[in-house]
Motif scaffolding. Structure first.
Motif, PDB file in Angstrom:
ATOM      1  N   ASP A 357      41.075  44.127  29.132  1.00 31.36           N
ATOM      2  CA  ASP A 357      41.275  45.213  28.160  1.00 31.36           C
ATOM      3  C   ASP A 357      40.082  46.166  28.160  1.00 31.36           C
ATOM      4  N   THR A 358      38.880  45.595  28.257  1.00 31.48           N
ATOM      5  CA  THR A 358      37.670  46.427  28.311  1.00 31.48           C
ATOM      6  C   THR A 358      37.668  47.298  29.553  1.00 31.48           C
ATOM      7  N   VAL A 359      38.056  46.702  30.678  1.00 27.98           N
ATOM      8  CA  VAL A 359      38.087  47.439  31.936  1.00 27.98           C
ATOM      9  C   VAL A 359      39.127  48.551  31.877  1.00 27.98           C
ATOM     10  N   ILE A 360      40.306  48.225  31.390  1.00 28.51           N
ATOM     11  CA  ILE A 360      41.392  49.209  31.312  1.00 28.51           C
ATOM     12  C   ILE A 360      41.009  50.364  30.388  1.00 28.51           C
ATOM     13  N   ASP A 361      40.399  50.032  29.239  1.00 31.01           N
ATOM     14  CA  ASP A 361      39.973  51.082  28.309  1.00 31.01           C
ATOM     15  C   ASP A 361      38.900  51.967  28.936  1.00 31.01           C
ATOM     16  N   ALA A 362      38.020  51.349  29.741  1.00 26.60           N
ATOM     17  CA  ALA A 362      36.952  52.119  30.395  1.00 26.60           C
ATOM     18  C   ALA A 362      37.528  53.080  31.425  1.00 26.60           C
ATOM     19  N   LYS A 364      40.714  54.320  31.299  1.00 22.34           N
ATOM     20  CA  LYS A 364      41.454  55.343  30.547  1.00 22.34           C
ATOM     21  C   LYS A 364      40.513  56.319  29.851  1.00 22.34           C
ATOM     22  N   GLY A 365      39.344  55.831  29.436  1.00 21.28           N
ATOM     23  CA  GLY A 365      38.389  56.694  28.752  1.00 21.28           C
ATOM     24  C   GLY A 365      37.495  57.483  29.684  1.00 21.28           C
ATOM     25  N   GLY A 366      37.674  57.267  30.992  1.00 19.61           N
ATOM     26  CA  GLY A 366      36.883  58.018  31.958  1.00 19.61           C
ATOM     27  C   GLY A 366      35.519  57.436  32.261  1.00 19.61           C
ATOM     28  N   ASP A 367      35.209  56.250  31.707  1.00 21.38           N
ATOM     29  CA  ASP A 367      33.903  55.632  31.974  1.00 21.38           C
ATOM     30  C   ASP A 367      33.850  55.012  33.368  1.00 21.38           C
ATOM     31  N   ILE A 368      34.991  54.522  33.836  1.00 23.05           N
ATOM     32  CA  ILE A 368      35.085  53.994  35.201  1.00 23.05           C
ATOM     33  C   ILE A 368      36.008  54.899  35.995  1.00 23.05           C
ATOM     34  N   VAL A 441      46.320  43.254  41.348  1.00 23.46           N
ATOM     35  CA  VAL A 441      47.707  43.180  40.879  1.00 23.46           C
ATOM     36  C   VAL A 441      47.769  43.361  39.367  1.00 23.46           C
ATOM     37  N   ALA A 442      46.833  42.737  38.636  1.00 24.28           N
ATOM     38  CA  ALA A 442      46.824  42.855  37.177  1.00 24.28           C
ATOM     39  C   ALA A 442      46.551  44.288  36.737  1.00 24.28           C
ATOM     40  N   LEU A 443      45.629  44.966  37.412  1.00 18.10           N
ATOM     41  CA  LEU A 443      45.343  46.363  37.082  1.00 18.10           C
ATOM     42  C   LEU A 443      46.553  47.247  37.364  1.00 18.10           C
ATOM     43  N   ALA A 444      47.207  46.991  38.497  1.00 16.43           N
ATOM     44  CA  ALA A 444      48.397  47.778  38.835  1.00 16.43           C
ATOM     45  C   ALA A 444      49.488  47.592  37.782  1.00 16.43           C
ATOM     46  N   ASP A 445      49.667  46.351  37.322  1.00 18.62           N
ATOM     47  CA  ASP A 445      50.651  46.093  36.270  1.00 18.62           C
ATOM     48  C   ASP A 445      50.276  46.826  34.983  1.00 18.62           C
ATOM     49  N   ALA A 446      48.982  46.792  34.656  1.00 15.26           N
ATOM     50  CA  ALA A 446      48.531  47.422  33.413  1.00 15.26           C
ATOM     51  C   ALA A 446      48.737  48.931  33.427  1.00 15.26           C
ATOM     52  N   PHE A 447      48.578  49.541  34.593  1.00 17.56           N
ATOM     53  CA  PHE A 447      48.716  50.988  34.699  1.00 17.56           C
ATOM     54  C   PHE A 447      50.110  51.414  35.158  1.00 17.56           C
ATOM     55  N   GLY A 448      50.998  50.428  35.367  1.00 13.23           N
ATOM     56  CA  GLY A 448      52.361  50.746  35.742  1.00 13.23           C
ATOM     57  C   GLY A 448      52.480  51.441  37.083  1.00 13.23           C
ATOM     58  N   CYS A 449      51.691  51.005  38.042  1.00 15.33           N
ATOM     59  CA  CYS A 449      51.725  51.624  39.368  1.00 15.33           C
ATOM     60  C   CYS A 449      51.595  50.541  40.428  1.00 15.33           C
ATOM     61  N   GLY A 450      51.689  50.931  41.684  1.00 15.17           N
ATOM     62  CA  GLY A 450      51.459  50.013  42.784  1.00 15.17           C
ATOM     63  C   GLY A 450      49.973  49.879  43.061  1.00 15.17           C
ATOM     64  N   VAL A 451      49.585  48.826  43.778  1.00 15.79           N
ATOM     65  CA  VAL A 451      48.174  48.622  44.106  1.00 15.79           C
ATOM     66  C   VAL A 451      47.619  49.812  44.877  1.00 15.79           C
ATOM     67  N   ASN A 452      48.436  50.406  45.750  1.00 15.74           N
ATOM     68  CA  ASN A 452      47.959  51.530  46.559  1.00 15.74           C
ATOM     69  C   ASN A 452      47.748  52.800  45.743  1.00 15.74           C
TER      70      ASN A 452
END
Length: 521
Positions: A357-362, A364-368, A441-452
């Protein structure tokens, strides 16, 4: 033939074409190389013999150990190679004494280049996967479909299958290796706990010590048990570094830190070391006289005239040598390649996904802005500073995921943190590519996209055969735009390379500046 060899399975192969003549770049002599070819022939015979039969467990063990033995920098010992081949052939004779033979050495020299290339991908990938299966098996974990594929794959290497059929098996190998890495991940975490982020010191304390190198966590656990209370400190080396992150291993107070840098620096770093070195898997280089009396091998690793610790795993000779040598008289403040005094490890999928959740928020917030997976097998060929320079030039708002021994090029750098997370996260050994896959795979699922479609780029180095099976797993998963270096495999023919470039957009590495510009647009 005894004085001539042909080998092109590793990245440092002579002139990027193949080691021929009397010895290989790795130090393997022609007679040893040819014995390994004969051992491979016997494994093909074993695979053919067991086709359609109810295989004994011994056949699975011999297949896995035979393949593992032929990985680069595992065995330089002719007698152990002969002994293993003889054991395999005895089992073949017991089941089918008239099985048709196969000459792998002849295949290297006479097969059509595309067929040879595809068969090489299968064989070398099987060798790499065998290492993972071996480590899982010693912890009591096996997967029948993994064992079955070793036999299917080796029959294919000795077959007359066409290119299309072989390509199908190449991708199936990637699929099976994913299962094998998952098996080893399960074996390690259920046995030793889920890795946790851990800072590892590079200082060597005064007093007796043992350096343990390789990948086998079971051997490390046994060594820790046998040295407990004896006043001997244990230091990891190479791919054993991630062991510090496993709760049941780090609980031993005499597991102190990490010695040395990349595996290919061992001939310099082990010179006159006042402590013994135990090799548990590959990455053994020809042993120099300055430390020959301090090298011990175990499992499938072997070198002429070195003391070998057998199946009983009685490390008494190693312990006695440590006490005899006595270690350093004063603490030694050592550093990594870039001058750092500490490194971190333990960022496997269990840890990274726990803060997803921290990574995903970072993100989405433009920190990463971007993730880079920079890792793989290290080696001595010029051009590998590319990976250090690449990491140094990545944007300050990017995360570097790393694994395997390639991380020694940069893992002692301090690149700061993002949102409390270190910019460099060591995910573990080469088999922990499984962790990287799970995170992707988890990040792709979280963002609703493919790994690529993720802001994720893979920049990989390769040296030996475990890197081959990992690459095939990534291709099986459909991952594209991988940057691979420092050179492309000599066993990849122009036709097969063209296929990989067209289907997966594999890029040979160029310069950090050029590649970063393409990646980041």
């Amino acid at each position: 033939m005894a004085n001539q060899m042909f080998c092109f399975q590793c990245e440092q192969t002579a002139k990027s074409m193949g080691c021929t003549g009397g010895a290989g770049v790795c130090g393997k002599k022609a007679d040893t190389a040819n014995l390994q070819d004969e051992l491979t022939d016997s494994l093909i015979a074993l695979a053919r013999t067991m086709d359609g039969k109810d295989r004994p467990e011994k056949a699975d063990h011999l297949m896995v150990d035979g393949l593992f033995t032929t990985v680069t920098n595992v065995s330089f010992d002719n007698e152990s190679l002969k002994g293993l081949e003889e054991e395999i052939l005895r089992l073949v004779d017991e089941f089918n004494p008239v099985v048709e033979s196969f000459d792998i050495h002849g295949m290297w020299l006479t097969e059509h280049e595309d067929i040879r290339s595809l068969k090489s991908l299968i064989l070398f990938g099987l060798r790499g996967m065998a290492a993972y299966a071996h480590h899982a098996r010693v912890l009591g974990y096996v997967d029948p479909k993994v064992n079955d594929f070793f036999f299917e794959g080796m029959r294919a290497v000795g077959s007359n299958l066409d290119a299309d059929a072989l390509l199908t098996l190449v991708l199936k190998l990637g699929e099976i290796n994913l299962a094998c890495m998952a098996l080893l991940d399960q074996a390690n975490t259920e046995t030793y706990g889920t890795p946790v982020p851990t800072t590892v010191d590079l200082t060597i304390e005064k007093g007796p010590f043992i350096v343990i190198t390789g990948h086998d966590l079971h051997d490390l656990k046994l060594l820790l048990e046998q040295t407990q209370g004896k006043g001997i400190n244990i230091y990891t080396h190479g791919e054993m570094l991630p062991a510090h992150a496993y709760p049941q291993l780090k609980a031993y107070p005499h597991l102190k830190g990490n010695f040395g840098t990349a595996w290919q620096n061992q001939q310099k770093e082990f010179a006159e070391i006042p402590g013994p070195v135990l090799f548990t898997t590959n990455c053994l280089m020809p042993v120099r006289p300055s430390y020959a009396d301090r090298v011990f091998t175990t499992s499938v690793v072997a070198y002429p005239e070195m003391v070998h610790i057998g199946e009983a795993k009685d490390f008494t000779p190693v312990i006695e040598k440590a006490l005899e040598l006595g270690g350093y008289s004063e603490d030694q403040s050592l550093t990594g390649i870039n001058g750092g005094t500490q490194v971190t490890t333990g960022f496997g999928h269990g840890t990274v996904l726990s803060v997803a959740d921290t990574v995903i928020d970072a993100v989405k917030g433009g920190d990463i802005s971007h993730f880079f997976l920079v890792g793989g097998c290290d080696g001595a060929r010029p051009g590998r500073n590319y990976y250090t320079d690449f990491v140094k030039q990545t944007p300050a708002d990017s995360i570097i995921l790393t694994l395997a021994c390639g991380k020694y090029r940069f893992n002692d750098l301090d690149l700061g943190t993002i949102g409390g997370l270190p910019r460099i996260m060591d995910m573990g050994q080469c088999n922990d590519a499984y962790s990287a896959i799970q995170v992707a795979v988890a990040l792709a699922d979280a963002f609703g996209c493919g790994v690529n479609e993720l802001p994720l780029s893979m920049v990989l180095s390769w040296y030996e055969q475990k890197a081959v099976c990992i690459l095939l797993t990534l291709l099986y998963l459909g991952i594209k735009n991988i940057y691979l270096g420092p050179t492309l495999p000599a066993f990849i023919s122009p036709g097969v390379l063209d296929l990989l470039v067209k289907n997966y957009n594999i890029h040979p590495t160029t310069t950090p500046e050029e590649d970063l510009q393409v990646i980041l647009g």
